[in-house]
Design a protein around this motif. Structure first.
Motif: not given
Length: 544
Positions: A282-298
């Motif tokens: 769940g924490l990784f999901y919330l963090a994923m929402l805060a970054v731009e999709p299609g990037t390395v962090p995403g």
């Protein structure tokens, strides 16, 4: 140490003839005096020190044997392993290996009277006491076992294994964390597979995709470590000792050395791992929402979210050795009131689960139910899926079987009692010739010798293996002190110990023999590690 409340003589066996004989000899054999022995447990176990040969006995006295850990083969069996990420159960089934078997305690085929008559003016020590205690099933006495050739040698016992298991990474909460060599193999595999996926999602990375994939592999196993730490913290909260955490090929394992005392604690102890994996997802999901999709962090956050979700779901499957299997065991234990019933039910569900994984996982992949399209399903993918399914099924099946053996072991552990396994012993002074000591032991029906001082204080134990190496014609000139192993505090065992407590005590100080004492400090007899191991194997062979 406790002040002795007895006569300073060891307790003898159960037959009345021996007791009457000991009374008849009381007038001619001086008493050994009061002993000052008592069971003590050092905070830091110390190994037995090698015996010092008496003057003139270096020719006959063999070199000291290495100390033997009678629970080395039982250690894994007495350890509750908690596989949290598909890792196999760490239990081992104990067995009596050939290099651990003790040699008979004497050599020579001549009678004990002949051996004793060849020692002029041999001092007479105390005979065995008159207090009965059970005798192990080994009827041979000291002087009548062996070949008499003087060439018999006991094979050196194995030392207890250290709790290692790979590269030590740290000690969170005081528990060592090891990375097994197999982890590097799976890290390379994850790097290669995830790198191929990154090539399709982020082709602009080029060769850097493998560096990103390696970071993902390390981050994923850090999540597995957090999963295991959840089990560890819960175990420590319930005052259950944790031997180590090990990260290995298919995840991690927390080796908890004792079972939870109640089904409720067992349920909580098993559930906290998958729960924390769900929280991480769940924490990784919330963090994923805060970054731009299609990037390395995403992409990394999405991969970690999915992998933790898979870890939680896989471990919640209701079959041993998975956490869900332990939860099922706790439920059945609560309903039936019998831990063994819960183990049997969860283990068989685990075996059924193993078969389902072996057959079902390749079929799901072929059908496209796991997200793969028909264009992406090829020959190599089919082989890889089948191999992965076979490995997972083998791990689950083996872990379920180990859990059954663990349960059977714990069911039979209370049968191991120091009092019933102890050998009758006679005390002898340091200068007593070996032939005379053996004669007294045979007359008393004893199978062990305890070296005492003039006041009856136990100093050392005569080693069985050392007696074998002394030719019969040399025994009148060999003092027992040259064949003895000095007593340490860890070699004094309470006669009241039984089951897992007995094995833990012997494991703390590996040796071949132990002095068994009453709570008052009075000598009860000698406990042989070989006798404990034989009783252990015999108990395990009996059906539940």
């Amino acid at each position: 140490m406790d002040e002795s409340g007895g006569s300073g003589q060891p307790r003898s066996g159960t037959d009345e003839a021996t007791e009457r004989h000991g009374e008849q000899r009381a007038s001619s054999a001086p008493a050994a005096g009061a002993t000052r022995s008592g069971p003590e447990r050092p905070e830091h176990p110390t190994g037995p020190t090698p015996p010092t040969a008496a003057p003139g006995t270096s020719e006959a006295a063999p070199s000291p044997d290495r100390p033997h850990d009678p629970t080395d083969s039982a250690r894994g069996a007495a350890t509750h392993s908690d596989p949290s990420s598909g890792a196999e159960d760490g239990a081992e089934v104990p067995g009596a290996s050939s290099d651990q078997a003790e040699a008979p305690a004497g050599s020579g085929s001549g009678s004990s009277d002949e051996a004793g008559s060849s020692a002029p003016d041999a001092p007479h020590g105390p005979s065995a006491g008159a207090h009965p205690h059970p005798e192990p099933e080994h009827p041979r006495t000291l002087a009548h076992s062996g070949t008499g050739t003087g060439t018999g040698k006991a094979q050196p016992p194995r030392r207890g294994r250290e709790p290692g298991g790979g590269l030590l990474m740290g000690r969170p909460f005081g528990v060592p964390v090891y990375v097994a060599p197999s982890w590097f193999l799976v890290a390379a595999l994850i790097t290669w597979v995830f790198g191929g996926q990154l090539d399709r999602v982020l082709p602009e990375l080029g060769a850097l995709r493998y560096l990103v994939s390696l970071f993902f592999a390390v981050a994923f196993y850090a999540s597995v470590l957090v999963h295991e730490l959840a089990h560890t913290v819960a175990a420590l909260r319930f005052k259950l000792p944790v031997r180590r955490i090990q990260l290995q090929f298919f995840g991690g394992v927390s080796e908890i050395e004792k079972e939870a005392e109640t089904p409720g604690r067992e349920f909580v102890l098993s559930f906290v791992g998958p729960l924390l994996s769900l929280v991480l997802s769940g924490l990784f999901y919330l963090a994923m929402l805060a970054v731009e999709p299609g990037t390395v962090p995403g992409v990394l956050l999405a991969g970690l979210m999915i992998s933790n979700l898979i870890v939680a779901a896989f471990n919640l499957l209701p079959g041993l050795p998975l956490d869900g299997g332990r939860m099922l065991r706790a439920v059945v234990w609560k309903i039936t009131g019998r831990p063994m019933s819960g183990t049997i039910a969860a283990a068989w569900v685990g075996r059924a689960l193993a078969v389902s994984v072996l057959i079902g996982l390749p079929l799901l992949t072929q059908s496209g139910a796991l997200g793969a399209t028909q264009d992406n399903i090829g020959g190599m993918d089919t082989v890889t899926d089948a191999l992965l399914a076979a490995i997972l099924a083998a791990i689950i099946w083996t872990g379920a079987g180990n859990s059954l053996r663990m349960a059977r072991l714990r069911e039979h552990l209370p049968e191991l009692r120091a009092r019933s396994l102890t050998r009758r012993a006679v005390p002898v002074e340091t200068s007593t010739p070996l032939s005379e000591a053996l004669r007294r032991a045979n007359e008393a029906g004893a199978r062990a010798l305890v070296v005492v001082d003039a006041d009856g204080e136990p100093l050392s134990l005569v080693r069985e293996a050392a007696i074998v190496g002394v030719p019969e014609h040399r025994r009148p000139w060999v003092a027992v002190s040259g064949l003895a192993q000095d007593l340490t505090d860890g070699m004094r065992v309470s006669a009241e110990l039984a089951g897992e407590a007995l094995l833990d005590t012997l494991r703390a100080t590996p040796a071949t023999e132990y002095l068994v004492v009453e709570d008052s400090g009075e000598i009860y007899g000698v406990l042989s590690a070989a006798d404990v191991e034989r009783a252990f194997v015999k108990a395990m062979a009996r059906p539940s």
